[in-house]
Motif scaffolding. Structure first.
Motif, short mmCIF file in Angstrom:
data_model
loop_
_atom_site.label_atom_id
_atom_site.label_comp_id
_atom_site.label_asym_id
_atom_site.label_seq_id
_atom_site.Cartn_x
_atom_site.Cartn_y
_atom_site.Cartn_z
N TYR A 9 -6.13 63.64 12.19
CA TYR A 9 -6.54 63.49 10.77
C TYR A 9 -5.59 64.31 10.07
O TYR A 9 -5.39 64.30 8.78
N ALA A 41 -6.25 68.90 -3.53
CA ALA A 41 -6.55 67.09 -3.46
C ALA A 41 -6.55 66.59 -4.61
O ALA A 41 -6.20 65.65 -5.03
N MET A 84 -2.00 59.99 1.56
CA MET A 84 -2.46 60.63 2.86
C MET A 84 -1.04 61.56 3.37
O MET A 84 -1.43 62.80 3.86
N LEU A 87 -1.67 65.03 1.35
CA LEU A 87 -2.74 65.73 1.73
C LEU A 87 -2.63 66.33 2.82
O LEU A 87 -2.69 67.49 3.22
N CYS A 94 -7.49 63.79 6.43
CA CYS A 94 -7.76 62.57 5.77
C CYS A 94 -7.56 61.19 6.85
O CYS A 94 -6.80 61.46 7.97
N VAL A 127 -8.03 55.60 1.20
CA VAL A 127 -7.92 57.02 1.68
C VAL A 127 -9.22 57.71 1.65
O VAL A 127 -9.98 57.66 0.59
N GLU A 128 -9.77 58.27 2.82
CA GLU A 128 -10.93 59.07 2.78
C GLU A 128 -10.37 60.54 3.15
O GLU A 128 -9.80 60.85 3.99
N VAL A 129 -10.66 61.58 2.28
CA VAL A 129 -10.26 62.99 2.37
C VAL A 129 -11.66 63.70 2.89
O VAL A 129 -12.73 63.34 2.29
N SER A 130 -11.24 64.58 3.67
CA SER A 130 -12.54 65.51 4.09
C SER A 130 -12.53 66.68 3.10
O SER A 130 -11.55 67.58 3.09
N TRP A 135 -16.66 63.10 3.82
CA TRP A 135 -15.74 61.88 3.41
C TRP A 135 -15.46 61.60 1.96
O TRP A 135 -16.72 61.00 1.51
#
Length: 259
Positions: A9, A41, A84, A87, A94, A127-130, A135
């Motif tokens: 990721y 972010a 992405m 990030l 992500c 997009v999924e960001v940590s 998430w």
């Protein structure tokens, strides 16, 4: 998150070319490296949402992040790629989640002929960001503020769920697009099918290709994208006929997502 997931990721790929000079220069000029991860972010999200205008790229969905930045516009798939890339350049993990969306949400944003030529279901990604061990979905990045405001102004009397003009939301007046540290959405109500999680856009497009191929793809890359962007520009500038627009604001049930 395991070490392998962390590597997956955060890694560079052909599409996520976050070491490209233009991306490195942007990050340095904006000072994003000096920010804590959540603030960085947010800054990247708001940049991609509002400074990269909503529009249709000249190339395919699998353009590299640096090319999208250079073009300065994007839609759900290409904005996801740039988001992405930025990030990951900042060391923020992500991932990508793939779907198809009902093309009805594009009615109005697309010109009638291109809309007719489009497949019933269109590839869609977010997009999924940590952040803080959870998430966070960043789908709200798709439409720039000026474009979204123009659509809201045109349909200011809309009181039901809205589907069209690249929007699919329960509430057009207050869609969940502002950064709060939680999930953001602008097209979720138009989702038809989920296609799964992917560590990178490279993996997604290897499996699912891109939206337009063959003759339709050739026409899009040589002609259609220019027509579409002129249409989007007119919407953003409020140049559409308001009478014609008012007829579009009808109640249309969104598809039932299968996830």
């Amino acid at each position: 998150m395991s070490k392998q997931q962390d590597q997956d990721y955060l890694g560079r790929t052909s599409i996520l070319d976050f070491d490209a000079p233009s991306i490195t220069q942007l990050i340095d000029v904006r000072g994003w490296r000096q920010l804590p991860h959540e603030q960085a972010a947010r800054a990247v999200y708001e940049f991609c949402r509002d400074e990269i205008l909503f529009g249709y790229n000249a190339g395919a969905d699998n353009l590299p992040a640096s090319a999208i930045l250079e073009e300065g516009l994007g839609h759900c798939n290409t904005k996801s790629t740039l988001l992405m890339g930025l990030l990951r350049a900042l060391g923020i993990p992500c991932r990508l989640r793939g779907f198809t969306i009902d093309k009805r949400l594009q009615k109005g944003a697309m010109t009638p002929f291109v809309y007719f030529m489009s497949p019933k279901e269109i590839l869609h990604t977010w997009v999924e960001v940590s952040l803080h061990e959870r998430w966070v979905v960043l789908e709200g990045v798709i439409l720039d503020e000026q474009y979204l405001r123009a659509v809201q102004n045109r349909f200011s009397n809309c009181t039901h769920a809205f589907l069209g003009y690249a929007v699919a939301t329960p509430c057009l007046a207050k869609p969940a697009v502002q950064w709060t540290g939680r999930d953001t959405f602008i097209q979720r109500e138009g989702i038809a099918r989920e296609l799964g999680l992917y560590a990178s856009p490279d993996e997604f497009y290897t499996e699912h290709k891109t939206n337009l191929t063959g003759l339709k793809g050739w026409l899009y890359h040589h002609f259609f994208y220019k027509v579409l962007n002129n249409n989007v520009r007119r919407i953003r500038e409020g140049a559409h006929d308001s009478t014609a627009l008012s007829r579009e604001c009808e109640h249309r049930e969104p598809p039932s997502p299968s996830f």
